[in-house]
Design an enzyme around this catalytic site. Structure first.
Site, short mmCIF file in Angstrom:
data_model
loop_
_atom_site.label_atom_id
_atom_site.label_comp_id
_atom_site.label_asym_id
_atom_site.label_seq_id
_atom_site.Cartn_x
_atom_site.Cartn_y
_atom_site.Cartn_z
N ARG A 108 66.56 99.15 49.31
CA ARG A 108 67.36 98.07 50.11
C ARG A 108 67.09 98.77 51.56
O ARG A 108 67.67 99.59 51.91
CB ARG A 108 68.23 97.35 50.54
N HIS A 135 61.12 90.49 50.50
CA HIS A 135 61.91 90.30 49.89
C HIS A 135 61.90 90.03 48.06
O HIS A 135 62.33 88.91 48.35
CB HIS A 135 63.20 89.02 50.73
N GLN A 138 64.35 88.02 45.78
CA GLN A 138 64.52 86.65 46.52
C GLN A 138 63.82 85.59 45.86
O GLN A 138 64.15 84.37 45.76
CB GLN A 138 65.03 86.56 47.93
N ASP A 227 65.87 80.79 57.02
CA ASP A 227 66.65 81.58 57.27
C ASP A 227 67.76 81.78 58.92
O ASP A 227 67.49 81.25 59.65
CB ASP A 227 65.50 82.96 56.60
N CYS A 267 68.44 81.95 51.72
CA CYS A 267 68.75 83.28 50.67
C CYS A 267 69.82 83.51 51.33
O CYS A 267 69.82 83.93 50.87
CB CYS A 267 67.58 83.86 51.58
N ARG A 295 69.45 84.82 42.18
CA ARG A 295 69.23 86.55 41.59
C ARG A 295 69.68 87.10 40.79
O ARG A 295 68.86 87.91 40.49
CB ARG A 295 70.10 86.38 43.19
#
Ligand code: CP
Ligand code: NVA
Length: 309
Positions: A108, A135, A138, A227, A267, A295
């Protein structure tokens, strides 16, 4: 380096539709196995994973570490202060050293180019755990959640309300592979990266729209997605963004306009009362927690695919 039989997972559209659907099928299968209490399927036995985090995380860290362990492997958490990739040590050196200890690397990072460099120099698969750009893990989990709740992704309408950020880029790249109707409704000036919009449109697979009127956009949506307005690394812009995003909060009224078929997805982490109301997160059509759980299952399947297992 050559990665014979091994695959990085950096962008959803690096894979074709058949492969993405196969990974999602595998996720369902391994999820059912783990949910049944079965603990004898240990494909990662004897394997280790290095997890590089330049940014904070709850879901990504815990889901990768737990998932890898449950399937027999061992995961090592490297936080922002540990290796300081790009500062204490160059990315190309980190890549080659970690490849000598570990079977797989999850990262990440801030700059997407750093992830591409890491993958380029690593001799083991590199999995994207979020960058400023995208991402993909996700959105694979989100796709799995849609399959479970709606039955499919194909033919659905997904309306993302808010900032044209990393999450939107991964939705666009999924739309380049699997046909559905994707709408990003955002304030002017907060659109997703135009090149990525173009990739999605030119793929000719899905209907893609970038619009600015939430009430118009959400009508008939199968999924209304939101988000945070200020992503990691943008928190000093939070106050300005709150002003710019007036009218983009997902509230009960907007969900009503969307219609009774609409699920709410996010998310997480969410700023309750900012981009989404408490009521919408807690409503019965909110599937944010199944989404978070997925996830782990989506990533287990991604790692199996990356390792050729
Ligand atoms: N959704 C997500 O990636 O959460 P974390 O930042 O907690 O990992
Ligand atoms: N857009 C958010 C996603 C967090 C999972 C961020 O980058 O902070």
């Amino acid at each position: 380096e050559e990665k014979t039989g091994l695959k990085d997972f950096l962008h959803i559209n690096d894979f074709d539709k058949g492969t993405i659907l196969k990974i999602l099928d595998r996720a369902k299968e391994v999820k059912a196995l783990l949910k049944s209490g079965e603990r004898t399927y240990l494909p990662f036995k004897g394997k280790t994973m290095a997890m590089i985090f330049a940014k904070p995380s709850m879901r990504t860290r815990v889901s990768f570490e737990t998932g890898f362990y449950l399937l027999g492997g061992h995961a090592i958490y490297l936080g922002p202060k540990d290796i300081e990739m790009g500062k204490r040590e160059e990315t190309r050196d980190v890549a080659r050293v970690l490849s000598r200890y570990n079977d797989i690397i999850m990262a990440r990072l801030f700059a997407h180019q750093d992830l591409l460099d890491l993958a380029n120099y690593a001799s083991v698969p590199v999995i994207n755990g979020l960058t400023d750009y995208n991402h993909p893990c996700q959105i694979m989990a989100d796709a799995l959640t849609m399959i479970e709740h709606i039955g499919q992704i194909e033919g659905t309408k997904v309306v993302y309300v808010g900032d044209g950020n990393n999450i939107v880029h991964s939705w666009l790249l999924l739309a380049a592979v699997i046909p559905f109707h994707f709408v990003c409704v955002c304030p002017k000036g907060y659109e997703p990266d135009p090149k990525t919009v173009e990739i999605a449109q030119q793929a000719g697979v899905s209907k893609i729209e970038i619009t600015h009127d939430p009430k118009e956009a959400v009508k008939g949506a199968d999924v209304v997605y939101s988000d945070v307005w200020a992503s990691m690394g943008q928190k000093d812009e939070a106050a300005d963004r709150r002003k710019a995003f007036q009218g983009f909060q997902v509230d009960e009224e907007l969900m009503k306009i969307a219609g009774p078929q609409a699920y709410f997805m996010h998310c997480l982490p969410a700023e309750r009362g900012v981009e989404v109301t408490n009521g919408v997160i807690e409503a019965t059509n909110s599937i944010v927690f199944p989404q978070a759980e997925n996830r782990m299952h989506a990533q287990n399947a991604i790692m199996l695919h990356s390792l050729g297992l």
